[in-house]
Design a protein around this motif. Structure first.
Motif, PDB file in Angstrom:
ATOM      1  N   HIS A  23       0.735  -1.417   0.182  1.00 47.52           N
ATOM      2  CA  HIS A  23       0.219  -0.103  -0.016  1.00 47.52           C
ATOM      3  C   HIS A  23       0.726   1.207  -0.028  1.00 47.52           C
ATOM      4  CE1 HIS A  23      -3.626   2.172   0.474  1.00 47.52           C
ATOM      5  NE2 HIS A  23      -3.090   3.015   1.627  1.00 47.52           N
ATOM      6  N   ASP A  24       2.106   1.267   0.770  1.00 47.12           N
ATOM      7  CA  ASP A  24       2.838   2.447   1.005  1.00 47.12           C
ATOM      8  C   ASP A  24       3.363   2.597  -0.487  1.00 47.12           C
ATOM      9  OD1 ASP A  24       2.079   3.172   3.332  1.00 47.12           O
ATOM     10  OD2 ASP A  24       3.773   2.133   4.310  1.00 47.12           O
ATOM     11  N   LEU A  27       0.830   4.419  -2.793  1.00 48.04           N
ATOM     12  CA  LEU A  27       0.922   5.818  -2.666  1.00 48.04           C
ATOM     13  C   LEU A  27       1.898   6.317  -3.078  1.00 48.04           C
ATOM     14  CD1 LEU A  27      -0.381   5.622   1.127  1.00 48.04           C
ATOM     15  CD2 LEU A  27      -1.913   6.062  -0.681  1.00 48.04           C
ATOM     16  N   ALA A  28       2.917   6.106  -2.854  1.00 43.72           N
ATOM     17  CA  ALA A  28       4.305   6.734  -3.441  1.00 43.72           C
ATOM     18  C   ALA A  28       4.088   6.772  -4.967  1.00 43.72           C
ATOM     19  CB  ALA A  28       5.476   5.886  -2.979  1.00 43.72           C
ATOM     20  N   GLU A  66      -5.496   9.810  -0.119  1.00 43.87           N
ATOM     21  CA  GLU A  66      -4.511   9.386   0.720  1.00 43.87           C
ATOM     22  C   GLU A  66      -2.948   9.747   0.485  1.00 43.87           C
ATOM     23  OE1 GLU A  66      -3.183   5.593   3.411  1.00 43.87           O
ATOM     24  OE2 GLU A  66      -4.798   5.254   2.219  1.00 43.87           O
ATOM     25  N   ALA A  67      -2.670   9.713  -1.041  1.00 45.19           N
ATOM     26  CA  ALA A  67      -1.499   9.872  -1.468  1.00 45.19           C
ATOM     27  C   ALA A  67      -1.318  11.235  -1.571  1.00 45.19           C
ATOM     28  CB  ALA A  67      -1.349   9.253  -2.930  1.00 45.19           C
ATOM     29  N   VAL A  69      -2.506  13.551   0.311  1.00 46.96           N
ATOM     30  CA  VAL A  69      -2.322  14.027   1.885  1.00 46.96           C
ATOM     31  C   VAL A  69      -1.102  13.658   2.464  1.00 46.96           C
ATOM     32  CG1 VAL A  69      -3.208  13.729   4.308  1.00 46.96           C
ATOM     33  CG2 VAL A  69      -4.687  13.902   2.632  1.00 46.96           C
ATOM     34  N   LYS A  70      -0.658  12.337   2.224  1.00 48.80           N
ATOM     35  CA  LYS A  70       0.613  11.750   2.562  1.00 48.80           C
ATOM     36  C   LYS A  70       2.114  12.516   2.015  1.00 48.80           C
ATOM     37  CE  LYS A  70       3.348   7.687   3.405  1.00 48.80           C
ATOM     38  NZ  LYS A  70       3.264   6.215   3.457  1.00 48.80           N
ATOM     39  N   HIS A  71       1.683  12.959   0.681  1.00 53.37           N
ATOM     40  CA  HIS A  71       3.116  13.357  -0.099  1.00 53.37           C
ATOM     41  C   HIS A  71       2.518  14.815  -0.405  1.00 53.37           C
ATOM     42  CE1 HIS A  71       4.993   9.620  -0.274  1.00 53.37           C
ATOM     43  NE2 HIS A  71       3.684   9.059  -0.386  1.00 53.37           N
ATOM     44  N   ARG A  72       1.788  15.441   0.020  1.00 56.15           N
ATOM     45  CA  ARG A  72       1.139  16.874  -0.244  1.00 56.15           C
ATOM     46  C   ARG A  72       2.674  17.929  -0.157  1.00 56.15           C
ATOM     47  NH1 ARG A  72      -4.148  19.782   1.558  1.00 56.15           N
ATOM     48  NH2 ARG A  72      -3.845  21.551   0.022  1.00 56.15           N
TER      49      ARG A  72
END
Length: 83
Positions: A23-24, A27-28, A66-67, A69-72
């Motif tokens: 999953h990570d 997202l990356a 999610e991607a 937000v995580k990598h904003r």
């Protein structure tokens, strides 16, 4: 810039990466694709849609949200230089 078209394109990118077992890594992958292939104004508009969702339009998929937000920070274009 048509926000709904950007969300639709981002959702298609998310569909591709969603099948990854890690999953990570997925997202990356979403964030990396958007960072590498989208021009800064497209990224700004997509990130702005996180802060101001449009209830009448296309919903952003969970993996794309999610991607983003995580990598904003990495996705946010640098401010244009002033002369």
């Amino acid at each position: 810039m048509d926000k709904q078209n950007l969300i639709d394109m981002a959702n298609r990118i998310g569909e591709f990466f969603e099948s990854m077992p890690d999953h990570d890594e997925a997202l990356a992958g979403v964030a990396d694709h958007i960072h590498r292939f989208w021009e800064p104004r497209m990224r700004r508009a997509l990130l702005a849609s996180l802060d101001h969702p449009d209830a009448d339009g296309i919903a952003m998929s969970a993996i794309v949200k999610e991607a983003l937000v995580k990598h904003r920070e990495a996705l946010t274009p640098a401010a244009p230089a002033t002369a």
